[in-house]
Design a protein around this motif. Structure first.
Motif, PDB file in Angstrom:
ATOM      1  N   ILE A  11       0.816  -1.129   0.258  1.00 50.40           N
ATOM      2  CA  ILE A  11      -0.112  -0.115  -0.146  1.00 50.40           C
ATOM      3  C   ILE A  11       1.028   1.163   0.068  1.00 50.40           C
ATOM      4  CG2 ILE A  11      -1.682   1.274   1.242  1.00 50.40           C
ATOM      5  CD1 ILE A  11      -2.760  -1.376   2.662  1.00 50.40           C
ATOM      6  N   PRO A  12       0.530   2.138  -0.833  1.00 51.07           N
ATOM      7  CA  PRO A  12       1.353   3.358  -0.790  1.00 51.07           C
ATOM      8  C   PRO A  12       1.545   3.887   0.617  1.00 51.07           C
ATOM      9  CG  PRO A  12      -0.091   3.560  -2.743  1.00 51.07           C
ATOM     10  CD  PRO A  12      -0.540   2.157  -1.809  1.00 51.07           C
ATOM     11  N   PHE A  13       2.863   4.605   1.101  1.00 50.41           N
ATOM     12  CA  PHE A  13       3.082   4.837   2.536  1.00 50.41           C
ATOM     13  C   PHE A  13       2.063   5.674   3.075  1.00 50.41           C
ATOM     14  CE2 PHE A  13       5.441   8.697   0.961  1.00 50.41           C
ATOM     15  CZ  PHE A  13       5.360   9.401   2.150  1.00 50.41           C
ATOM     16  N   ILE A  14       1.689   6.961   2.329  1.00 50.13           N
ATOM     17  CA  ILE A  14       0.807   7.892   3.093  1.00 50.13           C
ATOM     18  C   ILE A  14      -0.630   7.203   3.480  1.00 50.13           C
ATOM     19  CG2 ILE A  14      -0.350   9.832   2.840  1.00 50.13           C
ATOM     20  CD1 ILE A  14       1.784  10.724   1.155  1.00 50.13           C
ATOM     21  N   THR A  15      -1.123   6.476   2.237  1.00 44.50           N
ATOM     22  CA  THR A  15      -2.415   5.652   2.295  1.00 44.50           C
ATOM     23  C   THR A  15      -2.277   4.427   3.534  1.00 44.50           C
ATOM     24  OG1 THR A  15      -2.970   6.057   0.340  1.00 44.50           O
ATOM     25  CG2 THR A  15      -4.134   4.606   1.226  1.00 44.50           C
ATOM     26  N   ARG A  16      -1.008   3.847   3.330  1.00 45.35           N
ATOM     27  CA  ARG A  16      -0.723   2.767   4.282  1.00 45.35           C
ATOM     28  C   ARG A  16      -0.967   3.207   5.950  1.00 45.35           C
ATOM     29  NH1 ARG A  16       5.111   1.376   4.335  1.00 45.35           N
ATOM     30  NH2 ARG A  16       4.429   1.146   2.166  1.00 45.35           N
ATOM     31  N   TYR A  17      -0.300   4.389   6.251  1.00 41.74           N
ATOM     32  CA  TYR A  17      -0.585   4.904   7.808  1.00 41.74           C
ATOM     33  C   TYR A  17      -1.936   5.437   7.896  1.00 41.74           C
ATOM     34  CZ  TYR A  17       4.443   4.551   8.166  1.00 41.74           C
ATOM     35  OH  TYR A  17       5.780   4.044   8.096  1.00 41.74           O
ATOM     36  N   TRP A  18      -2.730   6.104   6.911  1.00 41.45           N
ATOM     37  CA  TRP A  18      -4.014   6.405   7.176  1.00 41.45           C
ATOM     38  C   TRP A  18      -4.863   5.373   7.331  1.00 41.45           C
ATOM     39  CZ3 TRP A  18      -7.303   9.317   2.791  1.00 41.45           C
ATOM     40  CH2 TRP A  18      -8.539   9.732   3.626  1.00 41.45           C
ATOM     41  N   PHE A  19      -4.912   4.318   6.608  1.00 40.68           N
ATOM     42  CA  PHE A  19      -5.531   3.131   6.734  1.00 40.68           C
ATOM     43  C   PHE A  19      -5.422   2.289   7.939  1.00 40.68           C
ATOM     44  CE2 PHE A  19      -6.150  -1.473   5.493  1.00 40.68           C
ATOM     45  CZ  PHE A  19      -7.423  -1.625   5.039  1.00 40.68           C
ATOM     46  N   ALA A  20      -3.961   2.218   8.257  1.00 35.01           N
ATOM     47  CA  ALA A  20      -3.739   1.630   9.674  1.00 35.01           C
ATOM     48  C   ALA A  20      -4.451   2.140  10.691  1.00 35.01           C
ATOM     49  CB  ALA A  20      -1.946   1.386   9.632  1.00 35.01           C
ATOM     50  N   GLY A  21      -4.029   3.496  10.872  1.00 34.57           N
ATOM     51  CA  GLY A  21      -4.640   4.295  11.861  1.00 34.57           C
ATOM     52  C   GLY A  21      -6.193   4.033  12.197  1.00 34.57           C
ATOM     53  N   SER A  22      -6.708   3.921  10.761  1.00 35.24           N
ATOM     54  CA  SER A  22      -8.248   3.968  10.686  1.00 35.24           C
ATOM     55  C   SER A  22      -8.853   2.665  11.309  1.00 35.24           C
ATOM     56  CB  SER A  22      -8.919   4.204   9.651  1.00 35.24           C
ATOM     57  OG  SER A  22      -8.490   5.538   8.911  1.00 35.24           O
ATOM     58  N   ILE A  23      -7.683   1.594  11.270  1.00 36.10           N
ATOM     59  CA  ILE A  23      -8.254   0.282  11.864  1.00 36.10           C
ATOM     60  C   ILE A  23      -7.979   0.296  13.337  1.00 36.10           C
ATOM     61  CG2 ILE A  23      -7.701  -2.035  11.767  1.00 36.10           C
ATOM     62  CD1 ILE A  23      -7.180  -1.913   8.858  1.00 36.10           C
ATOM     63  N   LEU A  24      -6.612   0.740  13.540  1.00 39.08           N
ATOM     64  CA  LEU A  24      -6.014   0.777  15.280  1.00 39.08           C
ATOM     65  C   LEU A  24      -6.809   1.547  16.044  1.00 39.08           C
ATOM     66  CD1 LEU A  24      -3.663  -0.194  16.789  1.00 39.08           C
ATOM     67  CD2 LEU A  24      -2.542   1.800  16.377  1.00 39.08           C
ATOM     68  N   VAL A  25      -7.220   2.788  15.670  1.00 38.65           N
ATOM     69  CA  VAL A  25      -7.972   3.569  16.795  1.00 38.65           C
ATOM     70  C   VAL A  25      -9.189   2.907  16.719  1.00 38.65           C
ATOM     71  CG1 VAL A  25      -8.926   6.060  17.142  1.00 38.65           C
ATOM     72  CG2 VAL A  25      -6.682   5.838  16.023  1.00 38.65           C
ATOM     73  N   PRO A  26     -10.243   2.779  16.109  1.00 34.36           N
ATOM     74  CA  PRO A  26     -11.482   2.230  16.321  1.00 34.36           C
ATOM     75  C   PRO A  26     -11.219   0.715  17.350  1.00 34.36           C
ATOM     76  CG  PRO A  26     -11.518   2.839  14.110  1.00 34.36           C
ATOM     77  CD  PRO A  26     -10.047   3.116  14.525  1.00 34.36           C
ATOM     78  N   LEU A  27     -10.319   0.103  16.704  1.00 33.77           N
ATOM     79  CA  LEU A  27      -9.888  -1.284  17.536  1.00 33.77           C
ATOM     80  C   LEU A  27      -9.543  -0.670  19.011  1.00 33.77           C
ATOM     81  CD1 LEU A  27      -9.634  -4.316  17.684  1.00 33.77           C
ATOM     82  CD2 LEU A  27      -7.036  -3.678  16.917  1.00 33.77           C
ATOM     83  N   ILE A  28      -8.886   0.338  19.454  1.00 33.44           N
ATOM     84  CA  ILE A  28      -8.675   0.705  20.787  1.00 33.44           C
ATOM     85  C   ILE A  28      -9.827   1.304  21.415  1.00 33.44           C
ATOM     86  CG2 ILE A  28      -7.434   2.439  21.870  1.00 33.44           C
ATOM     87  CD1 ILE A  28      -5.100   2.647  19.973  1.00 33.44           C
ATOM     88  N   GLY A  29     -10.846   1.826  20.607  1.00 34.17           N
ATOM     89  CA  GLY A  29     -11.617   2.477  21.471  1.00 34.17           C
ATOM     90  C   GLY A  29     -12.973   1.050  21.372  1.00 34.17           C
ATOM     91  N   LYS A  30     -13.051   0.155  20.795  1.00 35.37           N
ATOM     92  CA  LYS A  30     -13.752  -1.147  20.951  1.00 35.37           C
ATOM     93  C   LYS A  30     -13.244  -2.141  21.984  1.00 35.37           C
ATOM     94  CE  LYS A  30     -16.870  -4.118  19.243  1.00 35.37           C
ATOM     95  NZ  LYS A  30     -18.230  -3.782  19.283  1.00 35.37           N
ATOM     96  N   LEU A  31     -12.127  -2.242  22.243  1.00 36.57           N
ATOM     97  CA  LEU A  31     -11.495  -2.942  23.275  1.00 36.57           C
ATOM     98  C   LEU A  31     -11.629  -2.117  24.618  1.00 36.57           C
ATOM     99  CD1 LEU A  31      -8.371  -4.570  21.425  1.00 36.57           C
ATOM    100  CD2 LEU A  31     -10.541  -5.548  21.956  1.00 36.57           C
ATOM    101  N   GLY A  32     -11.699  -0.767  24.416  1.00 36.62           N
ATOM    102  CA  GLY A  32     -11.911  -0.259  25.758  1.00 36.62           C
ATOM    103  C   GLY A  32     -10.401   0.328  26.455  1.00 36.62           C
ATOM    104  N   LEU A  33      -9.531   0.212  25.527  1.00 33.58           N
ATOM    105  CA  LEU A  33      -8.167   0.707  26.205  1.00 33.58           C
ATOM    106  C   LEU A  33      -8.175   2.192  26.487  1.00 33.58           C
ATOM    107  CD1 LEU A  33      -5.935  -1.609  23.503  1.00 33.58           C
ATOM    108  CD2 LEU A  33      -6.540  -2.193  25.891  1.00 33.58           C
ATOM    109  N   ILE A  34      -8.860   2.910  25.481  1.00 36.59           N
ATOM    110  CA  ILE A  34      -9.034   4.187  25.660  1.00 36.59           C
ATOM    111  C   ILE A  34     -10.580   4.340  25.343  1.00 36.59           C
ATOM    112  CG2 ILE A  34      -8.786   6.499  24.798  1.00 36.59           C
ATOM    113  CD1 ILE A  34      -5.881   5.752  23.899  1.00 36.59           C
ATOM    114  N   SER A  35     -11.066   5.071  26.237  1.00 34.93           N
ATOM    115  CA  SER A  35     -12.545   5.503  26.207  1.00 34.93           C
ATOM    116  C   SER A  35     -12.817   6.340  25.045  1.00 34.93           C
ATOM    117  CB  SER A  35     -13.213   6.241  27.400  1.00 34.93           C
ATOM    118  OG  SER A  35     -14.517   6.711  27.336  1.00 34.93           O
ATOM    119  N   PRO A  36     -13.985   5.928  24.254  1.00 34.41           N
ATOM    120  CA  PRO A  36     -14.394   6.591  22.934  1.00 34.41           C
ATOM    121  C   PRO A  36     -14.541   8.044  23.511  1.00 34.41           C
ATOM    122  CG  PRO A  36     -15.360   4.339  23.092  1.00 34.41           C
ATOM    123  CD  PRO A  36     -14.694   4.606  24.232  1.00 34.41           C
TER     124      PRO A  36
END
Length: 253
Positions: A11-36
């Protein structure tokens, strides 16, 4: 797992980091590691309590659940597809210009979000990028669900209706389309088709951090030609029109 890793690295590097962040941050919220509660955009918390991360986290966060999971996955797909196509198409070799487009759209969306008390900004930013791609490939025929076919310029409005049907908000998509149109008009339409002044250009400091990877001057005098399409660009110029770049069908690899 190696196949997934190889796909992710391609994945092109800018899209890669945006895509990864858009998976990681919702996952953090879903797992309750950080309150939404700390991930969404609240004007009072951002302005009065100096919680300056909220404009970024609210762009990456989306509340994933039984009623929103499909909408999230669809928009994650749009992010991957159309950000990749822009980064490897008209912005190929010009990471500073691509980052500036994202920053400009993001700043406009954050300001709108603060004024309109919008807590989630993921969909507006994705739609703004999709809108820019659609305008740069406006005459390309795209295919959507159930075999429907239409010009790419109509795609953002079709997706607006589609997202609304599956549980989205017209406001989010509409703001994304309007911000995307503002960038496209200021960067391409007004100076090139209407003969106006250049009102929008990539700051020089971005070129120092993200130098262009191929020849050319800073900023856009014209959209960079797609690989293998130089002859088409020249033919378009002789005909007195702009060839905005190569198009893709929805769902193409």
């Amino acid at each position: 797992m190696s196949d997934i890793g190889d796909w992710f690295k391609n994945i092109p590097f800018i899209t890669r980091y945006w895509f990864a962040g858009s998976i990681l941050v919702p996952l953090i919220g879903k797992l309750g590691l950080i309150s939404p509660v700390y991930l969404v955009l609240w004007p009072d918390a951002f302005i009065n309590k100096f919680q300056i991360w909220r404009p970024i986290s609210s762009t990456l966060y989306f509340p994933v659940g039984p009623g929103t999971g499909f909408l999230y996955l669809v928009n994650l797909y749009f992010l991957y597809q159309y950000s990749t196509r822009l980064e490897t198409g008209v912005f190929a070799g010009r990471p500073a210009d691509f980052i500036f487009m994202l920053l400009f759209n993001w700043i406009c969306i954050v300001i709108t979000g603060l004024i309109m008390d919008m807590q989630l900004l993921m969909i507006p930013l994705i739609m703004s990028v999709l809108y820019v791609w659609a305008q740069l490939n406006r005459d390309m025929i795209v295919s959507f669900w159930f075999g429907t076919r239409f010009k790419a310029c109509y795609l953002p409005w079709v997706i607006l209706g589609f997202n609304y049907i599956i549980g989205g908000s017209i406001v989010n998509e509409l703001i994304g389309n309007l911000v995307g149109h503002l960038y496209f008009f200021l960067m391409f339409k007004y100076p090139m088709d209407l003969g106006g002044r250049t009102l929008l250009s990539t700051p020089q400091f971005l070129y120092r951090f993200f130098p262009s990877q191929r020849g050319g001057v800073s900023g856009f005098g014209a959209p960079p030609p797609s690989r293998g399409h130089a002859a088409d660009e020249q033919a378009g110029a002789r005909a007195g029109r702009h060839n905005w770049g190569q198009g893709f069908r929805l769902g193409d690899d």
